[in-house]
Design a protein around this motif. Structure first.
Motif, PDB file in Angstrom:
ATOM      1  N   ASP A  27       0.822  -1.203   0.000  1.00 49.84           N
ATOM      2  CA  ASP A  27       0.000   0.000   0.000  1.00 49.84           C
ATOM      3  C   ASP A  27       0.861   1.261   0.000  1.00 49.84           C
ATOM      4  O   ASP A  27       0.549   2.235  -0.696  1.00 49.84           O
ATOM      5  CB  ASP A  27      -0.926  -0.012   1.222  1.00 49.84           C
ATOM      6  N   THR A  28       1.943   1.245   0.755  1.00 52.35           N
ATOM      7  CA  THR A  28       2.831   2.406   0.788  1.00 52.35           C
ATOM      8  C   THR A  28       3.451   2.666  -0.578  1.00 52.35           C
ATOM      9  O   THR A  28       3.531   3.811  -1.035  1.00 52.35           O
ATOM     10  CB  THR A  28       3.936   2.198   1.832  1.00 52.35           C
ATOM     11  N   VAL A  29       3.884   1.608  -1.249  1.00 54.39           N
ATOM     12  CA  VAL A  29       4.466   1.766  -2.588  1.00 54.39           C
ATOM     13  C   VAL A  29       3.443   2.368  -3.552  1.00 54.39           C
ATOM     14  O   VAL A  29       3.767   3.255  -4.347  1.00 54.39           O
ATOM     15  CB  VAL A  29       4.995   0.414  -3.094  1.00 54.39           C
ATOM     16  N   SER A  30       2.198   1.908  -3.476  1.00 55.32           N
ATOM     17  CA  SER A  30       1.152   2.462  -4.338  1.00 55.32           C
ATOM     18  C   SER A  30       0.933   3.938  -4.066  1.00 55.32           C
ATOM     19  O   SER A  30       0.791   4.751  -5.001  1.00 55.32           O
ATOM     20  CB  SER A  30      -0.159   1.700  -4.126  1.00 55.32           C
ATOM     21  N   ARG A  31       0.913   4.306  -2.814  1.00 53.49           N
ATOM     22  CA  ARG A  31       0.722   5.719  -2.456  1.00 53.49           C
ATOM     23  C   ARG A  31       1.864   6.576  -2.990  1.00 53.49           C
ATOM     24  O   ARG A  31       1.645   7.696  -3.482  1.00 53.49           O
ATOM     25  CB  ARG A  31       0.608   5.853  -0.942  1.00 53.49           C
ATOM     26  N   TRP A  67       7.124  -5.554  -6.729  1.00 59.08           N
ATOM     27  CA  TRP A  67       6.934  -4.143  -7.057  1.00 59.08           C
ATOM     28  C   TRP A  67       6.953  -3.912  -8.567  1.00 59.08           C
ATOM     29  O   TRP A  67       6.257  -3.025  -9.077  1.00 59.08           O
ATOM     30  CB  TRP A  67       8.032  -3.302  -6.409  1.00 59.08           C
ATOM     31  N   ALA A  68       7.762  -4.691  -9.272  1.00 58.84           N
ATOM     32  CA  ALA A  68       7.829  -4.547 -10.730  1.00 58.84           C
ATOM     33  C   ALA A  68       6.474  -4.791 -11.368  1.00 58.84           C
ATOM     34  O   ALA A  68       6.093  -4.124 -12.347  1.00 58.84           O
ATOM     35  CB  ALA A  68       8.868  -5.503 -11.301  1.00 58.84           C
ATOM     36  N   GLU A  69       5.722  -5.766 -10.855  1.00 61.17           N
ATOM     37  CA  GLU A  69       4.374  -6.044 -11.363  1.00 61.17           C
ATOM     38  C   GLU A  69       3.360  -5.046 -10.842  1.00 61.17           C
ATOM     39  O   GLU A  69       2.422  -4.670 -11.546  1.00 61.17           O
ATOM     40  CB  GLU A  69       3.947  -7.451 -10.956  1.00 61.17           C
ATOM     41  N   HIS A 100      12.912  -6.530 -17.072  1.00 58.61           N
ATOM     42  CA  HIS A 100      11.874  -6.876 -18.035  1.00 58.61           C
ATOM     43  C   HIS A 100      10.484  -6.866 -17.402  1.00 58.61           C
ATOM     44  O   HIS A 100       9.524  -6.360 -18.009  1.00 58.61           O
ATOM     45  CB  HIS A 100      12.165  -8.251 -18.647  1.00 58.61           C
ATOM     46  N   VAL A 101      10.358  -7.420 -16.217  1.00 56.82           N
ATOM     47  CA  VAL A 101       9.051  -7.447 -15.559  1.00 56.82           C
ATOM     48  C   VAL A 101       8.526  -6.027 -15.356  1.00 56.82           C
ATOM     49  O   VAL A 101       7.327  -5.756 -15.509  1.00 56.82           O
ATOM     50  CB  VAL A 101       9.131  -8.202 -14.217  1.00 56.82           C
ATOM     51  N   LEU A 106      14.091  -0.774 -13.552  1.00 58.86           N
ATOM     52  CA  LEU A 106      14.964  -1.180 -12.451  1.00 58.86           C
ATOM     53  C   LEU A 106      16.247  -0.364 -12.421  1.00 58.86           C
ATOM     54  O   LEU A 106      16.856  -0.110 -13.454  1.00 58.86           O
ATOM     55  CB  LEU A 106      15.346  -2.658 -12.572  1.00 58.86           C
ATOM     56  N   VAL A 107      16.652   0.026 -11.222  1.00 60.75           N
ATOM     57  CA  VAL A 107      17.982   0.565 -10.946  1.00 60.75           C
ATOM     58  C   VAL A 107      18.707  -0.478 -10.107  1.00 60.75           C
ATOM     59  O   VAL A 107      18.192  -0.913  -9.064  1.00 60.75           O
ATOM     60  CB  VAL A 107      17.902   1.892 -10.174  1.00 60.75           C
TER      61      VAL A 107
END
Length: 266
Positions: A27-31, A67-69, A100-101, A106-107
């Motif tokens: 949820d935090t990543v989405s925010r 997180w990539a997805e 790729h995903v 990506l870093v």
């Protein structure tokens, strides 16, 4: 040494994967993505670094795959992945796969490692600070060589973020291999280290302006930008990273940081 004037300011947030359930982290990543953050990062440890030593915790690279997805715009990576924990060729393949995903977001953050408990409990040889840096120096060409051999190849030249400020070994590795250098310390320290990095770049025949300067800024997202951020900006920093930790992942000053970034980019 300073970055080219037209390099934009970017905001990174390290979502520390400790003391929270995975749905809370997700949820935090989405925010953060919805708010407009440029880079979201985790860290590469096996146990919490603060608070209860045996508290909730999640592994770095499987989290990055999720997180990539989950995300579609923000760059993702580790601040930073520990070179000691994975064979360099395997790490290169993992990074290529997450690249790729994620559709090329990506870093590859990487460093030599330092948290002894990780090594002891997972059976890695801790060695010395010098030996771990020597291992990192040896790993970087292997990572690039593996990227050149993989099928399919990475979607883009994967940016490499190297963390640390050791003047003899670390900054030499930065000069040879980094797209981004992540630093610590105050603005005066940053200026001094940039001078050292510039000399290493001269030795290896590289333009130091090619390297984006990243700094740990302020601390947690409960603090906003201030004089320290301005001083580091004046010294040449362009990627400013703050952190948030579980269980609540406070984002109190996120809007202030985004406004500060946008003001510098006008």
């Amino acid at each position: 040494m300073a970055n080219t004037p037209d390099r934009p300011v970017r905001l990174g947030v390290q979502v520390q994967p400790q003391h929270a359930t995975y749905p809370q982290i997700r949820d935090t990543v989405s925010r953060l993505e919805d708010a407009g953050v440029d880079v979201v990062m985790n860290w590469d440890h096996f146990f919490p670094l603060t608070g209860e030593p045996d508290g909730l915790h999640f592994e770095c690279w499987t989290t990055l795959g999720a997180w990539a997805e989950q995300t579609s715009r923000v760059e993702i990576g580790a601040l930073v992945s520990c070179n000691s924990y994975r064979n360099p060729d395997l790490l290169a393949d993992m990074a290529r796969t997450v690249d790729h995903v994620s559709g090329g977001r990506l870093v590859l953050g990487i460093g030599s490692g330092w948290f002894e408990r990780d090594y002891d409990e997972y059976g890695y040889d801790f060695g010395t600070a010098g030996s771990r840096l020597d291992d990192l120096a040896a790993a970087m060409p292997r990572i690039r060589e593996r990227w050149a051999r993989l099928n399919p190849a990475p979607t883009r030249p994967i940016p490499v973020m190297i963390g640390g400020g050791g003047e003899r070994k670390t900054l030499r590795i930065v000069a040879e291999h980094a797209t981004i250098w992540h630093s610590f310390g105050d603005a005066d320290t940053l200026r001094h280290k940039l001078g050292v990095l510039a000399r290493h770049c001269e030795d290896v025949g590289r333009d130091p302006g090619e390297i984006e300067v990243s700094v740990a800024a302020a601390g947690s997202l409960e603090q906003g930008p201030g004089e320290d951020a301005e001083a580091k900006y004046a010294a040449g920093a362009r990627l400013f990273t703050v952190h948030t930790s579980g269980p609540d992942h406070p984002l109190d000053q996120l809007d202030a940081w985004l406004a500060w970034r946008d003001e510098h980019n006008r």
